[in-house]
Scaffold this motif. Structure first.
Motif, PDB file in Angstrom:
ATOM      1  N   UNK A   3       0.841  -1.203   0.000  1.00 45.13           N
ATOM      2  CA  UNK A   3       0.000   0.000   0.000  1.00 45.13           C
ATOM      3  C   UNK A   3       0.872   1.247   0.000  1.00 45.13           C
ATOM      4  N   UNK A   4       0.322   2.333  -0.556  1.00 44.70           N
ATOM      5  CA  UNK A   4       1.018   3.613  -0.486  1.00 44.70           C
ATOM      6  C   UNK A   4       0.033   4.729  -0.188  1.00 44.70           C
ATOM      7  N   UNK A   5       0.592   5.828   0.313  1.00 41.19           N
ATOM      8  CA  UNK A   5      -0.209   7.022   0.585  1.00 41.19           C
ATOM      9  C   UNK A   5       0.057   8.034  -0.524  1.00 41.19           C
ATOM     10  N   UNK A   6      -1.015   8.478  -1.179  1.00 36.70           N
ATOM     11  CA  UNK A   6      -0.906   9.518  -2.209  1.00 36.70           C
ATOM     12  C   UNK A   6      -1.840  10.656  -1.835  1.00 36.70           C
ATOM     13  N   UNK A   7      -1.454  11.876  -2.179  1.00 30.92           N
ATOM     14  CA  UNK A   7      -2.281  13.025  -1.811  1.00 30.92           C
ATOM     15  C   UNK A   7      -2.232  14.066  -2.923  1.00 30.92           C
ATOM     16  N   UNK A   8      -3.412  14.412  -3.443  1.00 38.21           N
ATOM     17  CA  UNK A   8      -3.495  15.544  -4.360  1.00 38.21           C
ATOM     18  C   UNK A   8      -3.431  16.797  -3.490  1.00 38.21           C
ATOM     19  N   UNK A  29      -4.165  -0.138 -12.911  1.00 33.02           N
ATOM     20  CA  UNK A  29      -4.528  -1.414 -12.301  1.00 33.02           C
ATOM     21  C   UNK A  29      -4.445  -1.419 -10.789  1.00 33.02           C
ATOM     22  N   UNK A  30      -4.125  -0.271 -10.204  1.00 36.00           N
ATOM     23  CA  UNK A  30      -4.087  -0.208  -8.743  1.00 36.00           C
ATOM     24  C   UNK A  30      -5.505  -0.076  -8.198  1.00 36.00           C
ATOM     25  N   UNK A  31      -5.640  -0.391  -6.917  1.00 34.32           N
ATOM     26  CA  UNK A  31      -6.954  -0.315  -6.277  1.00 34.32           C
ATOM     27  C   UNK A  31      -6.957   0.754  -5.201  1.00 34.32           C
ATOM     28  N   UNK A  74      -5.292   6.160  -0.166  1.00 33.26           N
ATOM     29  CA  UNK A  74      -4.445   4.981  -0.012  1.00 33.26           C
ATOM     30  C   UNK A  74      -4.737   4.070  -1.201  1.00 33.26           C
ATOM     31  N   UNK A  75      -3.664   3.654  -1.865  1.00 32.40           N
ATOM     32  CA  UNK A  75      -3.780   2.757  -3.016  1.00 32.40           C
ATOM     33  C   UNK A  75      -3.002   1.478  -2.733  1.00 32.40           C
ATOM     34  N   UNK A  76      -3.440   0.384  -3.337  1.00 30.36           N
ATOM     35  CA  UNK A  76      -2.715  -0.868  -3.169  1.00 30.36           C
ATOM     36  C   UNK A  76      -2.469  -1.545  -4.506  1.00 30.36           C
ATOM     37  N   UNK A 133      -7.530   2.543  10.646  1.00 29.93           N
ATOM     38  CA  UNK A 133      -7.632   1.252   9.945  1.00 29.93           C
ATOM     39  C   UNK A 133      -9.029   0.992   9.384  1.00 29.93           C
ATOM     40  N   UNK A 134     -10.067   1.399  10.132  1.00 30.97           N
ATOM     41  CA  UNK A 134     -11.437   1.107   9.678  1.00 30.97           C
ATOM     42  C   UNK A 134     -11.873   1.983   8.502  1.00 30.97           C
ATOM     43  N   UNK A 135     -11.051   2.964   8.137  1.00 31.89           N
ATOM     44  CA  UNK A 135     -11.381   3.802   6.969  1.00 31.89           C
ATOM     45  C   UNK A 135     -10.863   3.193   5.663  1.00 31.89           C
ATOM     46  N   UNK A 136     -10.144   2.088   5.768  1.00 29.98           N
ATOM     47  CA  UNK A 136      -9.622   1.422   4.572  1.00 29.98           C
ATOM     48  C   UNK A 136     -10.481   0.197   4.260  1.00 29.98           C
TER      49      UNK A 136
END
Ligand code: CMP
Length: 143
Positions: A3-8, A29-31, A74-76, A133-136
Motif C-alpha cells: 500500500x502507499x499514501x498519495x495526496x493531491x 490497475x491499482x486499487x 491509499x492505493x494498493x 484502519x477502519x477507513x480502509x
C-alpha cells in the motif's frame, strides 16, 4: 498487498485534476482502498513533513499544504510505492518527464500537485497519520 499514501495537494484540488489523477492510477490497475477530501490541521502537516523540519522551505511547505483542501488516498497493488512515484515524475516538475503527472500538470517544486510515499516505512507512517484502519476497505475478489 503493498500500500502507499498519495495526496493531491491544494493546487491539484483547485485546478480540478483529482479525477484525472485518480483515473491514471485506476487505469494502471491499482486499487483505491481509502480516500478523503480534507483540510489538514497544521500539527498534522508538521508531523507528515517532519523529516523536512530543518529545511529552509519547511514553513512554506506547511503553509501551502494547509492552505486549502487536499485529497488524501491509499492505493494498493504490486510495487505500488515505486510505480506510483514513477507515474508522478520527479519531485521538481522542471525535471519531470512528459507524460508523468508532474510533467503534465505542474511547474514548480513548491506546488507540485501530488505527494507520494517514498518507501514502505514512509507509506506505513503516512497512512497511519491520515487514516484509521477502519477507513480502509478490503476487496474480497482481486483481479
Ligand atoms: P513532497 O513529495 O510532498 O515532499 C516534500 C515536499 O517539499 C516536496 O514534495 C516539494 O513540494 C517540497 N519542496 C522540496 N523542495 C522545495 C523547495 N526548495 N521549496 C519549496 N518546497 C520544496
Amino acid at each position: 498487498m503493498e500500500k502507499t499514501f498519495l495526496m493531491v495537494k491544494p493546487d491539484g484540488v483547485q485546478r480540478a485534476v483529482i479525477g484525472e489523477i485518480v483515473a491514471r492510477f485506476e487505469k494502471k490497475g491499482f486499487q483505491l482502498v481509502g480516500a478523503k477530501l480534507m483540510n489538514i490541521p497544521r500539527e498534522m502537516a508538521e508531523e507528515h513533513y517532519g523529516e523536512h523540519k530543518e529545511r529552509p522551505f519547511f514553513g512554506e511547505l506547511v503553509d501551502f499544504i494547509t492552505s486549502g483542501p487536499v485529497f488524501a488516498m491509499v492505493w494498493q497493488g504490486e510495487n505500488v510505492i515505486t510505480t506510483a512515484r514513477q507515474m508522478m515524475g520527479a519531485t521538481n516538475p522542471k525535471d519531470a518527464a512528459p507524460g508523468t503527472i508532474r510533467g503534465e500538470f505542474a511547474l514548480t517544486v513548491g506546488k507540485n500537485i501530488i505527494h507520494g510515499s517514498d518507501s514502505p516505512a514512509s507509506a506505513e507512517r503516512e497512512i497511519g497519520i491520515f487514516f484509521k484502519p477502519e477507513e480502509l476497505v478490503e476487496y474480497t475478489k482481486l483481479i
